[in-house]
Design a protein around this motif. Structure first.
Motif, PDB file in Angstrom:
ATOM      1  N   GLY A   1       3.567  -1.345   9.276  1.00 38.23           N
ATOM      2  CA  GLY A   1       3.792  -0.414   8.180  1.00 38.23           C
ATOM      3  C   GLY A   1       5.234  -0.425   7.709  1.00 38.23           C
TER       4      GLY A   1
ATOM      5  N   MET B   1       6.047  -3.500   5.579  1.00 38.12           N
ATOM      6  CA  MET B   1       5.552  -3.429   4.205  1.00 38.12           C
ATOM      7  C   MET B   1       6.439  -2.533   3.339  1.00 38.12           C
ATOM      8  N   ILE B   2       7.209  -1.643   3.970  1.00 36.89           N
ATOM      9  CA  ILE B   2       8.093  -0.752   3.217  1.00 36.89           C
ATOM     10  C   ILE B   2       9.458  -1.390   2.967  1.00 36.89           C
TER      11      ILE B   2
ATOM     12  N   THR C   1       0.526 -10.659   8.556  1.00 40.12           N
ATOM     13  CA  THR C   1       0.430  -9.203   8.626  1.00 40.12           C
ATOM     14  C   THR C   1      -0.999  -8.752   8.905  1.00 40.12           C
TER      15      THR C   1
ATOM     16  N   ILE D   1      -3.040   7.019   0.931  1.00 39.37           N
ATOM     17  CA  ILE D   1      -3.217   5.610   0.573  1.00 39.37           C
ATOM     18  C   ILE D   1      -3.805   5.436  -0.825  1.00 39.37           C
TER      19      ILE D   1
ATOM     20  N   MET E   1       2.247   2.927  -2.759  1.00 35.98           N
ATOM     21  CA  MET E   1       2.149   2.115  -1.557  1.00 35.98           C
ATOM     22  C   MET E   1       3.016   2.655  -0.430  1.00 35.98           C
TER      23      MET E   1
ATOM     24  N   ARG F   1       1.877   3.816   3.357  1.00 34.61           N
ATOM     25  CA  ARG F   1       2.387   3.207   4.587  1.00 34.61           C
ATOM     26  C   ARG F   1       2.981   4.270   5.517  1.00 34.61           C
TER      27      ARG F   1
ATOM     28  N   ILE G   1       1.888   5.143   9.301  1.00 37.38           N
ATOM     29  CA  ILE G   1       2.843   5.155  10.408  1.00 37.38           C
ATOM     30  C   ILE G   1       2.720   6.468  11.184  1.00 37.38           C
TER      31      ILE G   1
END
Length: 330
Positions: free
Chosen positions: A142, A145-146, A169, A286, A290, A294, A298
């Motif tokens: 997570g 992706m951030i 991923t 979600i 985005m 994430r 988390i």
């Protein structure tokens, strides 16, 4: 020698099917564009190894079962390059994702079936460690992706990653789900008690986690797809149904965990908290930006880590917790 069980038989049957598909892959040498010949030949050899080892594994040979498992894992790894080959047709990537997904199921069934004997299985303490490890993987995925700079536009399904990073991923998330699945089954053995609703909840959550794993593997084949692709819509439906099953199952299982009194203090609320958080925090988040999604995932993984710690505090943490029979509450 090990006792043959329906779980083991199912896994071996899937192994046979995968071995036959490896042999059928030899036909790829005569099509255009053809895959690398060495890859096809090695896959076919792994298929032969699988088919040769299956009869001994069927009779209860542990070493033979390990050979089948090793051959299937190696064959699945050989399918990964298809996702990075620009010349590979879409059907080849889909077939590779399907083969990897079936391999995960087959290996899990063979592993579980080969441990069906008195005193065998994953202890609650081991399951707790796997749960925490899975949560850490989910948190790392997570965060990646951030913080990683976008490599593709938001119209790509793989956003923010390009194809190679997207595939990696998705594999990480698939492993995350498998580790959390072990924790779900351990909860069913350690803390549910005689509640039928609780056992049903464990099975529902386990089914949802398996579905989520298959979705992550299926997403590998759609790395280059656009977000408005109909296949992406179908995959998102799978994600949604699997997530709802996990949330509902954890709620059903979490209530008898509290009532049983086996876990004390904050630990008794962790299973229910994971289920409720999915509905109250994760699913709403979600559907938005985005980054928000994430961050919600988390936070959910932090709750899973707490569940892992709760498993470690269980009074019977050293005894076997995850076997096919235990998962069914028998």
């Amino acid at each position: 020698m090990m006792r043959r069980s329906p779980v083991l038989i199912t896994g071996l049957v899937l192994g046979i099917a995968l071995g036959l598909l490896d042999l059928a892959g030899l036909a790829g040498l005569f099509v255009e564009p053809a895959p690398p010949p060495a890859l096809v030949i090695v896959s076919a050899l792994l298929g032969v190894v699988t088919l040769v080892a299956v009869p001994a594994a069927w009779r209860g040979g542990r070493r033979a079962a390990a050979v089948v498992t090793g051959a299937r894992i190696a064959s699945a790894l050989l399918a990964v390059p298809a996702f990075f080959a620009p010349e590979a047709p879409g059907w080849a990537k889909t077939a590779a994702a399907a083969a990897i997904a079936v391999t995960v199921v087959a290996v899990a069934l063979i592993w579980a079936g080969s441990r069906r004997r008195v005193g065998a299985g994953v202890t609650t303490r081991t399951a707790s460690l796997l749960c925490v490890a899975g949560a850490i993987l989910g948190i790392a995925g997570g965060l990646a992706m951030i913080v990683v700079a976008p490599e593709v536009g938001q119209d790509r399904f793989s956003y923010p990653f390009d194809t190679p990073m997207h595939v990696i991923t998705q594999l990480v998330f698939a492993v995350n789900h498998v580790l959390l699945l072990v924790a779900v089954l351990a909860v069913g053995r350690a803390a549910i008690g005689p509640s039928r609703a609780g056992r049903a909840g464990v099975l529902l959550a386990a089914a949802g986690m398996i579905g989520l794993t298959l979705c992550e593997l299926g997403a590998m084949a759609l790395a280059g797809a656009q977000v408005d692709d109909s296949r992406v819509d179908l995959l998102n439906l799978g994600y949604g149904v699997s997530s709802l099953a996990i949330g509902a199952g954890l709620v059903l299982a979490g209530i008898p965990v509290i009532r049983s009194g086996r876990w004390r203090g904050w630990a008794r609320y962790t299973v229910l908290a994971c289920g409720l958080a999915l509905f109250a925090v994760v699913l709403p988040a979600i559907s938005g930006p985005m980054v928000a999604g994430r961050l919600a995932l988390i936070a959910w993984m932090v709750l899973w880590a707490a569940m892992g710690v709760a498993l470690a505090r269980d009074p019977g943490a050293a005894r076997p917790a995850v076997t096919p029979a235990a998962a069914m509450g028998r």
